[in-house]
Design a protein around this motif. Structure first.
Motif, mmCIF file in Angstrom:
data_model
loop_
_atom_site.group_PDB
_atom_site.id
_atom_site.type_symbol
_atom_site.label_atom_id
_atom_site.label_comp_id
_atom_site.label_asym_id
_atom_site.label_seq_id
_atom_site.Cartn_x
_atom_site.Cartn_y
_atom_site.Cartn_z
ATOM 1 N N TYR B 45 7.465 -2.948 1.522
ATOM 2 C CA TYR B 45 7.022 -4.317 1.790
ATOM 3 C C TYR B 45 8.249 -5.121 2.148
ATOM 4 O O TYR B 45 9.329 -4.890 1.596
ATOM 5 C CB TYR B 45 6.380 -4.946 0.549
ATOM 6 C CG TYR B 45 4.988 -4.445 0.252
ATOM 7 C CD1 TYR B 45 3.919 -4.764 1.076
ATOM 8 C CD2 TYR B 45 4.748 -3.677 -0.874
ATOM 9 C CE1 TYR B 45 2.643 -4.309 0.799
ATOM 10 C CE2 TYR B 45 3.467 -3.223 -1.168
ATOM 11 C CZ TYR B 45 2.421 -3.542 -0.329
ATOM 12 O OH TYR B 45 1.166 -3.109 -0.598
ATOM 13 N N GLU B 47 9.915 -8.518 1.654
ATOM 14 C CA GLU B 47 9.725 -9.642 0.740
ATOM 15 C C GLU B 47 10.935 -10.563 0.809
ATOM 16 O O GLU B 47 12.045 -10.179 0.440
ATOM 17 C CB GLU B 47 9.536 -9.104 -0.689
ATOM 18 C CG GLU B 47 8.663 -10.011 -1.531
ATOM 19 C CD GLU B 47 8.384 -9.379 -2.884
ATOM 20 O OE1 GLU B 47 9.363 -9.082 -3.584
ATOM 21 O OE2 GLU B 47 7.204 -9.170 -3.223
ATOM 22 N N LEU B 52 11.436 -3.937 0.321
ATOM 23 C CA LEU B 52 11.118 -3.371 -0.983
ATOM 24 C C LEU B 52 10.429 -2.022 -0.776
ATOM 25 O O LEU B 52 9.281 -1.979 -0.353
ATOM 26 C CB LEU B 52 10.181 -4.337 -1.727
ATOM 27 C CG LEU B 52 9.738 -3.958 -3.123
ATOM 28 C CD1 LEU B 52 10.862 -4.164 -4.122
ATOM 29 C CD2 LEU B 52 8.511 -4.773 -3.518
ATOM 30 N N VAL B 54 8.232 0.953 -1.792
ATOM 31 C CA VAL B 54 7.256 1.132 -2.876
ATOM 32 C C VAL B 54 6.786 2.575 -3.017
ATOM 33 O O VAL B 54 6.445 3.002 -4.115
ATOM 34 C CB VAL B 54 6.021 0.227 -2.720
ATOM 35 C CG1 VAL B 54 6.268 -1.114 -3.327
ATOM 36 C CG2 VAL B 54 5.604 0.092 -1.291
ATOM 37 N N PRO B 73 3.926 4.083 -13.676
ATOM 38 C CA PRO B 73 4.241 2.750 -14.197
ATOM 39 C C PRO B 73 3.721 1.673 -13.253
ATOM 40 O O PRO B 73 3.515 1.939 -12.066
ATOM 41 C CB PRO B 73 5.767 2.716 -14.242
ATOM 42 C CG PRO B 73 6.241 4.083 -13.943
ATOM 43 C CD PRO B 73 5.127 4.862 -13.356
ATOM 44 N N SER B 74 3.513 0.498 -13.774
ATOM 45 C CA SER B 74 3.029 -0.574 -12.917
ATOM 46 C C SER B 74 4.107 -0.923 -11.899
ATOM 47 O O SER B 74 5.290 -0.906 -12.193
ATOM 48 C CB SER B 74 2.625 -1.756 -13.797
ATOM 49 O OG SER B 74 3.277 -2.908 -13.404
ATOM 50 N N GLY B 75 3.692 -1.134 -10.667
ATOM 51 C CA GLY B 75 4.635 -1.392 -9.586
ATOM 52 C C GLY B 75 5.088 -0.130 -8.871
ATOM 53 O O GLY B 75 5.914 -0.183 -7.964
ATOM 54 N N SER B 76 4.525 1.032 -9.257
ATOM 55 C CA SER B 76 4.972 2.276 -8.641
ATOM 56 C C SER B 76 4.254 2.554 -7.312
ATOM 57 O O SER B 76 4.443 3.601 -6.713
ATOM 58 C CB SER B 76 4.783 3.447 -9.604
ATOM 59 O OG SER B 76 3.429 3.567 -9.970
ATOM 60 N N GLY B 77 3.420 1.628 -6.879
ATOM 61 C CA GLY B 77 2.832 1.759 -5.551
ATOM 62 C C GLY B 77 1.461 2.434 -5.530
ATOM 63 O O GLY B 77 0.989 2.843 -4.466
ATOM 64 N N LYS B 78 0.794 2.515 -6.675
ATOM 65 C CA LYS B 78 -0.505 3.185 -6.723
ATOM 66 C C LYS B 78 -1.545 2.446 -5.879
ATOM 67 O O LYS B 78 -2.257 3.050 -5.071
ATOM 68 C CB LYS B 78 -0.989 3.281 -8.182
ATOM 69 C CG LYS B 78 0.004 3.968 -9.104
ATOM 70 C CD LYS B 78 -0.505 4.069 -10.534
ATOM 71 C CE LYS B 78 -0.700 2.733 -11.230
ATOM 72 N NZ LYS B 78 0.555 1.982 -11.477
ATOM 73 N N SER B 79 -1.615 1.136 -6.070
ATOM 74 C CA SER B 79 -2.586 0.363 -5.284
ATOM 75 C C SER B 79 -2.232 0.418 -3.810
ATOM 76 O O SER B 79 -3.120 0.507 -2.951
ATOM 77 C CB SER B 79 -2.612 -1.095 -5.749
ATOM 78 O OG SER B 79 -3.001 -1.160 -7.095
ATOM 79 N N THR B 80 -0.943 0.366 -3.519
ATOM 80 C CA THR B 80 -0.509 0.457 -2.124
ATOM 81 C C THR B 80 -0.987 1.769 -1.513
ATOM 82 O O THR B 80 -1.471 1.805 -0.376
ATOM 83 C CB THR B 80 1.027 0.357 -2.046
ATOM 84 O OG1 THR B 80 1.438 -0.848 -2.691
ATOM 85 C CG2 THR B 80 1.506 0.358 -0.609
ATOM 86 N N ARG B 245 9.050 2.521 -9.301
ATOM 87 C CA ARG B 245 9.291 2.152 -7.921
ATOM 88 C C ARG B 245 10.667 2.591 -7.416
ATOM 89 O O ARG B 245 11.652 2.378 -8.114
ATOM 90 C CB ARG B 245 9.138 0.626 -7.792
ATOM 91 C CG ARG B 245 8.974 0.174 -6.382
ATOM 92 C CD ARG B 245 8.725 -1.322 -6.303
ATOM 93 N NE ARG B 245 9.851 -2.057 -6.825
ATOM 94 C CZ ARG B 245 9.734 -3.123 -7.616
ATOM 95 N NH1 ARG B 245 8.561 -3.535 -7.974
ATOM 96 N NH2 ARG B 245 10.795 -3.743 -8.027
HETATM 97 N N1 LIG Z 1 1.459 -7.585 -0.218
HETATM 98 C C1 LIG Z 1 2.631 -7.344 -0.844
HETATM 99 N N2 LIG Z 1 3.768 -7.930 -0.408
HETATM 100 C C2 LIG Z 1 4.933 -7.693 -1.026
HETATM 101 N N3 LIG Z 1 5.084 -6.904 -2.088
HETATM 102 C C3 LIG Z 1 3.996 -6.302 -2.576
HETATM 103 C C4 LIG Z 1 2.704 -6.497 -1.981
HETATM 104 N N4 LIG Z 1 1.802 -5.753 -2.669
HETATM 105 C C5 LIG Z 1 2.499 -5.154 -3.648
HETATM 106 N N5 LIG Z 1 3.802 -5.462 -3.603
HETATM 107 C C6 LIG Z 1 4.841 -4.953 -4.482
HETATM 108 O O1 LIG Z 1 4.895 -3.568 -4.306
HETATM 109 C C7 LIG Z 1 5.048 -2.909 -5.542
HETATM 110 C C8 LIG Z 1 3.962 -1.895 -5.733
HETATM 111 O O2 LIG Z 1 2.735 -2.604 -5.856
HETATM 112 P P1 LIG Z 1 1.377 -1.851 -6.195
HETATM 113 O O3 LIG Z 1 1.083 -0.876 -5.132
HETATM 114 O O4 LIG Z 1 0.358 -2.897 -6.440
HETATM 115 O O5 LIG Z 1 1.755 -1.089 -7.538
HETATM 116 P P2 LIG Z 1 0.811 -0.545 -8.702
HETATM 117 O O6 LIG Z 1 -0.590 -0.601 -8.244
HETATM 118 O O7 LIG Z 1 1.294 0.846 -8.952
HETATM 119 O O8 LIG Z 1 1.065 -1.399 -9.883
HETATM 120 C C9 LIG Z 1 5.080 -3.974 -6.604
HETATM 121 O O9 LIG Z 1 6.422 -4.214 -6.964
HETATM 122 C C10 LIG Z 1 4.478 -5.178 -5.936
HETATM 123 O O10 LIG Z 1 5.091 -6.346 -6.421
#
Ligand SMILES: Nc1ncnc2c1ncn2[C@@H]1O[C@H](COP(=O)(O)OP(=O)(O)O)[C@@H](O)[C@H]1O
Ligand SMILES: [Mg+2]
Lengths: 261, 291
Positions: B45, B47, B52, B54, B73-80, B245
């Motif tokens: 990403y 930022e 950043l 991910v 861990p949270s922030g490891s990019g799972k949702s991404t 991350r």
């Molecule tokens: N749209 C975005 N723009 C910038 N940074 C993002 C965005 N979405 C997520 N991030 C960052 O990317 C990292 C991974 O996010 P995310 O995939 O949500 O992790 P997880 O689901 O594992 O907690 C986090 O540090 C988050 O802050």
């Protein structure tokens, strides 16, 4: 309606009604003690008498004003919603028209009334246009805000379902903009009555605004007050109708409000 | 409960699914034919001018009918990662093969079903109208869509709540409606991003039970993101662990528990062993603590 909700409604309406009644009584006493002349300040009892005695001329004029208000609102709703959708859907319109819509708020639209008279004569048209001009802004701004307020994640969810832009608009953005639209409409209803009256002030041969000008010239102050009462009742009734439509159009909001309370 | 098909006819693979799975098992032991195959995936990403990272060179497969859990861990990019598979964003590099084909993000949209932590129910639609949403988007006419959703309501104990608005439902029920919506889209891969993360412990347990129940009859592939190790083991055939991350795959744990899964398996030796290994990988217990 259960006893509790009845009580809640009464609890909400009673205090302002009592205050209004108190003010009227104070006014009545003031007029009687000071013995003010009718042309200067008529007593509430006198105003009520006039409301009754001149009911047919009041009703005739009220009907004219009401037509102007309703027609103006209709034009404003159609134009405002169309403009809002245009601004929302098109980058070019957003960049070109949106700043103008905002800036137009600074124009005292009322000052255009004499011009409308020149262009459109003494008939219905200039009042409808005046009303529509005044009501257009709150409707447009509120609707644009409502369309923009759609939740990003929900829109993304729709995208993951393969929804087209138009489907996202129909399914998420348009219904989501309804509460904002109605907020704008409520403001519009209140100012629409003002717009019609001003249109009539400037040049007209009927309507409550016209009647006020005439009554004022002949020192029928009681009749002026009667007109103001009728206008207020008209505005409040229109507002109530919008509230009713709002509730019918968005039955789901009742539960949301309860949730918030 | 009625063992009815969850997948609309076009997708209904019914009984031969299992046969197919056994066949692919025979050809490549332990590795069913992948329905989703991710290779060398990296994402960043931007930022505030800074970049950043991910996800870092992630490889991940989900087999036909397989249930894979992803923890990290949270922030490891799972949702991404799920966003990328769903087609919401494009990665910086790497390839995503869905059902055997590689597509750009735009064309991945609609191919998998995505359920997020927030139920994202539309407040102005009744429960059943919300559940029918994916079908309506696909052009199924409103009545047919809602009839199908109504049938699914029974399986999840939602009968009687069809015409109720989301604001009138509890968190657990809203999540079930969102699940029906996810399932009715008919896609053979479902992506679940911490779907029960906002539920309290008891509601969460019952949500896991109905998820197991529905998926056991349905045999769709699933990729579940969770931060709950027990949930991952209880539900999944395989648990994939991401590092902090930027997320890299640091461990894959096959879950050897038999199906159908039941909650009392939590006490079994296989479960406990898997749990300790996963907690070690996550750095939550120190190596050797369990043995
Ligand atoms: N749209 C975005 N723009 C910038 N940074 C993002 C965005 N979405 C997520 N991030 C960052 O990317 C990292 C991974 O996010 P995310 O995939 O949500 O992790 P997880 O689901 O594992 O907690 C986090 O540090 C988050 O802050
Ligand atoms: Mg996440």
């Amino acid at each position: 309606m259960t006893g509790r909700t009845l009580w809640r409604h009464t609890g909400r309406w009673l205090p302002p009604l009592l205050l209004l009644l108190g003010l009227a009584v104070a006014w009545q006493i003031w007029v009687e003690v000071r013995n003010t002349p009718d042309w200067y300040l008529p007593a509430p009892s006198q105003v009520i008498r006039t409301l009754w005695e001149d009911r047919s001329s009041l009703a005739r004029n009220a009907w004219v004003t009401l037509e102007e208000v309703v027609a103006g609102l209709a034009v404003a709703i159609v134009a405002g919603v169309a403009m809002a959708i245009g601004i929302h859907a098109s980058r070019i319109l957003e960049r070109a028209a949106w700043p103008l819509v905002i800036a137009s708020q600074a124009i005292p639209v009322v000052a255009l009334a004499p011009l409308l008279l020149i262009w459109f004569g003494h008939g219905l048209a200039p009042k409808v246009i005046m009303t529509a001009l005044i009501a257009f802004f709150p409707i447009t701004v509120a609707t644009v805000d409502g369309l923009r307020s759609a939740d990003r994640e929900t829109l993304d969810l729709l995208r993951t379902m393969g929804a087209s832009r138009f489907q996202r608009f129909l399914i998420v953005q348009a219904p989501g903009a309804m509460p904002a639209f109605f907020s704008g409409l409520k403001v519009a209803v209140s100012v629409a009555v003002i717009g019609a009256v001003i249109g009539e002030f400037v040049g007209s041969d009927s309507g409550l605004g016209h009647a006020i000008v005439l009554a004022n010239a002949s020192l029928r102050t009681d009749y002026v007050f009667a007109c103001v009462v009728v206008l207020s009742v008209m505005a409040i009734t229109l507002f109530g109708i919008v509230l009713l439509i709002e509730r019918l159009a968005m039955p789901w909001r009742r539960f949301q409000v309860e949730e918030r309370e | 409960m009625v063992a009815s098909g969850w997948i609309p006819t076009a997708y209904n693979r019914g009984g031969h699914q299992r046969a197919e799975r056994e066949r692919s098992l025979a050809s490549a032991p332990g590795q069913p034919k992948p329905i989703l195959s991710i290779r060398d995936l990296s994402a960043t990403y931007a930022e505030q001018g800074a970049i950043l990272p991910v996800l870092d060179r992630v490889d991940l497969d989900v087999g036909e009918g397989e249930f894979v859990a992803l923890i990290g861990p949270s922030g490891s990019g799972k949702s991404t990662l799920l966003d990328i598979v769903a087609g919401l964003i494009e990665p910086d590099r790497g390839e995503i093969r869905l059902f055997g084909e590689i597509h750009a993000a735009e064309r991945r949209l609609g191919r998998s079903a995505y359920m997020q932590q927030r139920d994202l129910l539309l407040p102005w639609r009744t429960a059943v109208a919300n559940a029918a949403l994916a079908l309506e988007v696909k052009g199924v006419d409103r009545r047919t869509a809602r009839d199908q959703a109504t049938q699914r309501f029974i399986d999840l104990g939602l009968q009687g709540f069809e015409t109720v608005y989301p604001a009138q439902l509890s968190g657990g029920m809203r999540q079930r409606v969102a699940f029906v919506r996810t399932m009715l889209g008919g896609q053979r891969l479902i992506l679940l991003d911490e779907p029960f993360g906002s539920l309290d412990a008891l509601t969460r347990a019952s949500a896991q039970d109905w998820l197991l129940d529905v998926l056991s009859r349905d045999q769709r592939s699933a990729l579940l993101v969770t931060h709950d190790v027990d949930e991952a083991i209880l539900l999944a055939d395989r648990v994939v662990v991401l590092s902090g991350r930027p997320g890299r795959v640091i461990h894959q744990e096959p879950v050897v528990l038999p199906r159908p899964r039941t909650r009392d398996m939590i006490a079994s030796a296989a479960f406990v062993a898997a749990r300790i290994r996963l907690l070690e990988q996550l750095g939550l217990v120190h190596a050797g603590a369990g043995s």
